[in-house]
Design an enzyme around this catalytic site. Structure first.
Site, PDB file in Angstrom:
ATOM      1  N   CYS A   2      -1.179   6.463  -9.058  1.00 42.20           N
ATOM      2  CA  CYS A   2      -0.593   7.412  -9.981  1.00 42.20           C
ATOM      3  C   CYS A   2       0.894   7.341  -9.708  1.00 42.20           C
ATOM      4  O   CYS A   2       1.324   6.751  -8.733  1.00 42.20           O
ATOM      5  CB  CYS A   2      -1.040   8.848  -9.720  1.00 42.20           C
ATOM      6  SG  CYS A   2      -2.730   9.218 -10.243  1.00 42.20           S
ATOM      7  N   GLY A  30       0.156   4.148 -13.662  1.00 40.94           N
ATOM      8  CA  GLY A  30      -0.967   4.841 -14.284  1.00 40.94           C
ATOM      9  C   GLY A  30      -0.762   4.953 -15.774  1.00 40.94           C
ATOM     10  O   GLY A  30       0.280   5.426 -16.217  1.00 40.94           O
ATOM     11  N   ASN A 104      -0.071  11.859  -6.208  1.00 37.30           N
ATOM     12  CA  ASN A 104      -0.400  10.441  -6.120  1.00 37.30           C
ATOM     13  C   ASN A 104      -1.092  10.198  -4.791  1.00 37.30           C
ATOM     14  O   ASN A 104      -0.515  10.494  -3.742  1.00 37.30           O
ATOM     15  CB  ASN A 104       0.876   9.601  -6.223  1.00 37.30           C
ATOM     16  CG  ASN A 104       0.654   8.115  -5.944  1.00 37.30           C
ATOM     17  OD1 ASN A 104       1.559   7.433  -5.483  1.00 37.30           O
ATOM     18  ND2 ASN A 104      -0.535   7.611  -6.198  1.00 37.30           N
ATOM     19  N   GLY A 105      -2.307   9.656  -4.866  1.00 32.85           N
ATOM     20  CA  GLY A 105      -3.067   9.375  -3.645  1.00 32.85           C
ATOM     21  C   GLY A 105      -4.479   9.900  -3.775  1.00 32.85           C
ATOM     22  O   GLY A 105      -4.870  10.390  -4.825  1.00 32.85           O
ATOM     23  N   TYR A 246       0.707  -5.781  -4.938  1.00 31.62           N
ATOM     24  CA  TYR A 246       0.414  -5.694  -6.361  1.00 31.62           C
ATOM     25  C   TYR A 246       1.030  -4.505  -7.068  1.00 31.62           C
ATOM     26  O   TYR A 246       1.550  -4.616  -8.172  1.00 31.62           O
ATOM     27  CB  TYR A 246      -1.110  -5.631  -6.572  1.00 31.62           C
ATOM     28  CG  TYR A 246      -1.503  -5.241  -7.969  1.00 31.62           C
ATOM     29  CD1 TYR A 246      -1.487  -6.183  -8.996  1.00 31.62           C
ATOM     30  CD2 TYR A 246      -1.841  -3.919  -8.286  1.00 31.62           C
ATOM     31  CE1 TYR A 246      -1.799  -5.820 -10.297  1.00 31.62           C
ATOM     32  CE2 TYR A 246      -2.157  -3.563  -9.585  1.00 31.62           C
ATOM     33  CZ  TYR A 246      -2.139  -4.511 -10.583  1.00 31.62           C
ATOM     34  OH  TYR A 246      -2.440  -4.160 -11.866  1.00 31.62           O
ATOM     35  N   SER A 287       1.487 -10.228 -12.291  1.00 33.13           N
ATOM     36  CA  SER A 287       1.475  -9.832 -10.886  1.00 33.13           C
ATOM     37  C   SER A 287       1.565 -11.002  -9.909  1.00 33.13           C
ATOM     38  O   SER A 287       1.949 -10.819  -8.764  1.00 33.13           O
ATOM     39  CB  SER A 287       0.208  -9.023 -10.596  1.00 33.13           C
ATOM     40  OG  SER A 287      -0.917  -9.771 -10.987  1.00 33.13           O
ATOM     41  N   ASP A 349      -2.209 -16.149  -7.670  1.00 38.23           N
ATOM     42  CA  ASP A 349      -2.304 -14.738  -8.050  1.00 38.23           C
ATOM     43  C   ASP A 349      -2.063 -13.883  -6.813  1.00 38.23           C
ATOM     44  O   ASP A 349      -2.122 -14.374  -5.682  1.00 38.23           O
ATOM     45  CB  ASP A 349      -3.678 -14.434  -8.673  1.00 38.23           C
ATOM     46  CG  ASP A 349      -3.636 -13.194  -9.570  1.00 38.23           C
ATOM     47  OD1 ASP A 349      -2.589 -12.527  -9.645  1.00 38.23           O
ATOM     48  OD2 ASP A 349      -4.672 -12.907 -10.211  1.00 38.23           O
ATOM     49  N   ASP A 350      -1.820 -12.614  -7.045  1.00 41.18           N
ATOM     50  CA  ASP A 350      -1.510 -11.729  -5.909  1.00 41.18           C
ATOM     51  C   ASP A 350      -2.762 -11.336  -5.140  1.00 41.18           C
ATOM     52  O   ASP A 350      -2.717 -11.144  -3.930  1.00 41.18           O
ATOM     53  CB  ASP A 350      -0.790 -10.471  -6.398  1.00 41.18           C
ATOM     54  CG  ASP A 350      -1.680  -9.647  -7.297  1.00 41.18           C
ATOM     55  OD1 ASP A 350      -1.879 -10.044  -8.459  1.00 41.18           O
ATOM     56  OD2 ASP A 350      -2.208  -8.619  -6.838  1.00 41.18           O
ATOM     57  N   CYS A 386     -10.944   1.232  -0.727  1.00 43.12           N
ATOM     58  CA  CYS A 386      -9.752   2.036  -0.444  1.00 43.12           C
ATOM     59  C   CYS A 386     -10.104   3.505  -0.628  1.00 43.12           C
ATOM     60  O   CYS A 386     -10.673   3.882  -1.641  1.00 43.12           O
ATOM     61  CB  CYS A 386      -8.609   1.676  -1.382  1.00 43.12           C
ATOM     62  SG  CYS A 386      -7.160   2.736  -1.137  1.00 43.12           S
ATOM     63  N   CYS A 437      -1.108   0.422   6.324  1.00 50.65           N
ATOM     64  CA  CYS A 437      -2.546   0.591   6.130  1.00 50.65           C
ATOM     65  C   CYS A 437      -3.091  -0.718   5.592  1.00 50.65           C
ATOM     66  O   CYS A 437      -2.685  -1.174   4.527  1.00 50.65           O
ATOM     67  CB  CYS A 437      -2.862   1.717   5.142  1.00 50.65           C
ATOM     68  SG  CYS A 437      -4.647   1.881   4.861  1.00 50.65           S
ATOM     69  N   CYS A 440      -8.378  -1.886   3.578  1.00 49.64           N
ATOM     70  CA  CYS A 440      -9.216  -2.646   2.642  1.00 49.64           C
ATOM     71  C   CYS A 440      -9.367  -4.102   3.071  1.00 49.64           C
ATOM     72  O   CYS A 440     -10.215  -4.820   2.555  1.00 49.64           O
ATOM     73  CB  CYS A 440      -8.658  -2.535   1.223  1.00 49.64           C
ATOM     74  SG  CYS A 440      -7.004  -3.208   1.034  1.00 49.64           S
TER      75      CYS A 440
HETATM   76  P1  5GP Z   1     -10.304  -9.107 -10.251  1.00 46.61           P
HETATM   77  O1  5GP Z   1     -10.547  -9.700 -11.575  1.00 46.61           O
HETATM   78  O2  5GP Z   1     -10.482 -10.016  -9.101  1.00 46.61           O
HETATM   79  O3  5GP Z   1     -11.079  -7.829 -10.081  1.00 46.61           O
HETATM   80  O4  5GP Z   1      -8.808  -8.592 -10.245  1.00 46.61           O
HETATM   81  C1  5GP Z   1      -7.765  -9.318  -9.695  1.00 46.61           C
HETATM   82  C2  5GP Z   1      -6.599  -9.270 -10.630  1.00 46.61           C
HETATM   83  O5  5GP Z   1      -6.334  -7.910 -10.989  1.00 46.61           O
HETATM   84  C3  5GP Z   1      -5.319  -9.776 -10.021  1.00 46.61           C
HETATM   85  O6  5GP Z   1      -4.656 -10.511 -11.038  1.00 46.61           O
HETATM   86  C4  5GP Z   1      -4.528  -8.552  -9.666  1.00 46.61           C
HETATM   87  O7  5GP Z   1      -3.169  -8.774  -9.983  1.00 46.61           O
HETATM   88  C5  5GP Z   1      -5.079  -7.505 -10.550  1.00 46.61           C
HETATM   89  N1  5GP Z   1      -5.288  -6.229  -9.864  1.00 46.61           N
HETATM   90  C6  5GP Z   1      -5.544  -5.990  -8.564  1.00 46.61           C
HETATM   91  N2  5GP Z   1      -5.704  -4.683  -8.344  1.00 46.61           N
HETATM   92  C7  5GP Z   1      -5.545  -4.078  -9.524  1.00 46.61           C
HETATM   93  C8  5GP Z   1      -5.582  -2.730  -9.944  1.00 46.61           C
HETATM   94  O8  5GP Z   1      -5.815  -1.828  -9.150  1.00 46.61           O
HETATM   95  N3  5GP Z   1      -5.325  -2.495 -11.264  1.00 46.61           N
HETATM   96  C9  5GP Z   1      -5.049  -3.489 -12.152  1.00 46.61           C
HETATM   97  N4  5GP Z   1      -4.805  -3.199 -13.435  1.00 46.61           N
HETATM   98  N5  5GP Z   1      -5.050  -4.779 -11.794  1.00 46.61           N
HETATM   99  C10 5GP Z   1      -5.284  -5.055 -10.497  1.00 46.61           C
HETATM  100 MG    MG Z   2      -2.809  -9.715 -11.931  1.00 48.05          MG
END
Ligand code: 5GP
Ligand code: MG
Length: 455
Positions: A2, A30, A104-105, A246, A287, A349-350, A386, A437, A440
């Site tokens: 958030c 958010g 937020n949290g 991310y 990302s 990817d991240d 998380c 932290c 995860c």
């Molecule tokens: P996956 O498809 O493996 O579940 O999601 C990984 C992708 O979602 C990565 O491209 C990452 O950047 C993005 N991602 C990771 N965490 C989140 C999140 O909490 N929200 C959103 N919208 N994207 C996320």
């Molecule tokens: Mg992504």
């Protein structure tokens, strides 16, 4: 996840507009609902609704949200469903008047606290743990007028992540960061007044002259034009590593670290740990971009924008059902055949959470003629949920929870797969592991967490 905002003006009554601007800069935190609540000189007036900041507020609303002090919130639901009733800021009454709170949290022990409050006769109207915080605080403020004293007791009770902004019906602004410092929160000031934002980008848009981050366990209380601050309680530091990986905007600064620079170092380190035999590096937008840049630079291989994102589809994770998530990735990304056909591609990817994104990207690149596809992830495998506000709630959803890397590689059908090591991640962020932290990634959390059957 958030975003929160706050503003205390020494002159003028545009708190609504300032909060709007700060929230807009924090929109990535958010997209489900947005809300602003201001002290209009007499009482608290607010508006909240479902959707983006620009969808919820019209010019007319901002004129009506007129006053010297106010707070705001953008929401991405973790606890409490995506419903208007759960939108924030959340307002409660107490003996001294009313307060509105933006959070937020996630609070780890909110279920237990809620049950206790309910048994003591408090009627809850939402499902959020933000209401738990608001009611606890209201209860303490019935005993004392001293906000610091009230927070001494509130902080004893709350376990988990909370970056807060609060406005009261006497026109005070309060900003709080939990004793672990899970989520970011910063404070800016100049001749106009004081401004609070989840991320520094919210202060940048206001061209605030001076700023600092709140300390963990710090309560900032602004009343009658004066700011007072105290550290109320300290636990071990536990800054969420996923903010760097991310969640935060790359142009934000968290714990003095530029998020962009951290991401780039993650990419470089990934190249050192897991170089791919490739002709081209392709980032997963948006990302994965910064890490991919570091990866490509370090390898000395060109980076190409081989996957183009439709910028009008942004909210993959906001669609709650798994099936919708699966379909939306193809709608969001499209490969450029000319860049990948017949070539060996390293796609960066991240993170991998559920695995949907990587699986579909590999398939898309394969269909576009890539000869081999090497997936590189600029963070370690996410193996555990998380409890502090990132939407990776259940272990079943996490692809790395019960699969090792070869199994995941197989599942996403890549020619090779490698993740950044935990050590590499920590070095790239530049804080000590004991300051972060990484629950995860390891299953070891900085606070007690619910037992599996309590979740
Ligand atoms: P996956 O498809 O493996 O579940 O999601 C990984 C992708 O979602 C990565 O491209 C990452 O950047 C993005 N991602 C990771 N965490 C989140 C999140 O909490 N929200 C959103 N919208 N994207 C996320
Ligand atoms: Mg992504």
């Amino acid at each position: 996840m958030c975003g929160v905002s706050g503003c205390y003006l020494l002159e003028g009554d545009e708190a609504g507009v300032y909060n709007y601007l700060i929230l807009h800069a924090n929109q990535h935190r958010g997209q489900e609902s947005a809300g602003i609540c201001v002290y209009d000189g007499l009482r608290l007036v607010g508006k909240k609704g479902m959707g983006l900041v620009t969808e919820v507020f019209e010019r007319r609303d901002l004129r009506e949200l007129s006053g010297p002090v106010g707070i705001g919130h953008v929401r991405y639901s973790t606890t409490g469903a995506s419903e208007p009733i759960n939108a924030q800021p959340f307002k409660v009454g107490y003996s001294g008047g009313e307060l509105a709170l933006a959070h937020n949290g996630d609070i780890v022990n909110s279920g237990e606290l809620r049950r206790r409050l309910v048994s003591e006769g408090h009627a809850f109207v939402s499902k959020t743990d933000s209401e738990v915080i608001a009611r606890l605080l209201a209860l303490e403020l019935t005993e004392t007028d001293d906000v610091f004293e009230a927070f001494e007791r509130v902080m004893e009770e709350l376990v988990g992540a909370y970056s807060l902004t609060i406005v009261t019906s006497s026109g005070d602004l309060i900003a709080v960061r939990d004793p672990w410092g899970f989520r970011p929160l910063c404070l800016g000031w100049d001749e106009r007044g004081y401004f609070v934002s989840s991320e520094t980008v919210g202060l940048d848009v206001l061209d605030v002259e001076e700023w600092r981050e709140l300390d963990r366990g710090e309560v900032v209380w602004i009343r009658e034009g004066e700011l007072e601050s105290r550290i109320i309680r300290r636990e071990r530091p536990a800054v969420c590593m996923f903010e760097y990986v991310y969640f935060a905007r790359p142009d934000s600064i968290i714990e003095g670290r530029c998020v962009y620079a951290c991401r780039k170092r993650m990419g470089r380190r990934l190249a050192e740990e897991a170089p791919a035999e490739c002709d081209v590096v392709v980032p997963v937008p948006d990302s994965g971009r910064t890490a991919a840049l570091g990866y490509a630079e370090r390898l000395g291989v060109p980076m190409e924008e081989g996957l183009i994102k439709n910028r009008y589809v942004g909210r993959t994770f906001i669609m709650p059902e798994q099936e919708e998530r699966v379909r939306s990735i193809r709608i969001k990304l499209n490969p450029i055949r000319e860049l990948v056909e017949g070539r060996s591609v390293a796609v960066v990817d991240d993170s991998i959470v559920r695995g949907n994104t990587s699986r579909q990207i590999v398939e898309m690149l394969r269909d576009a003629g890539a000869e081999s596809i090497h997936v590189r992830i600029a963070s370690p495998p996410i193996v555990s949920p998380c409890y502090y506000g990132i939407d990776m709630a259940t272990k079943e959803e996490l692809i790395a929870a019960d699969k090792d890397i070869p199994e995941i590689r197989n599942e996403i059908a890549a020619d090779s797969l490698a993740y950044l090591s935990l050590e590499g991640l920590v070095d790239a962020i530049g804080l000590k592991r004991s300051q972060l932290c990484v629950g995860c990634l390891t299953g070891e959390y900085p606070t007690p967490v619910p037992l599996p059957d309590e979740e």
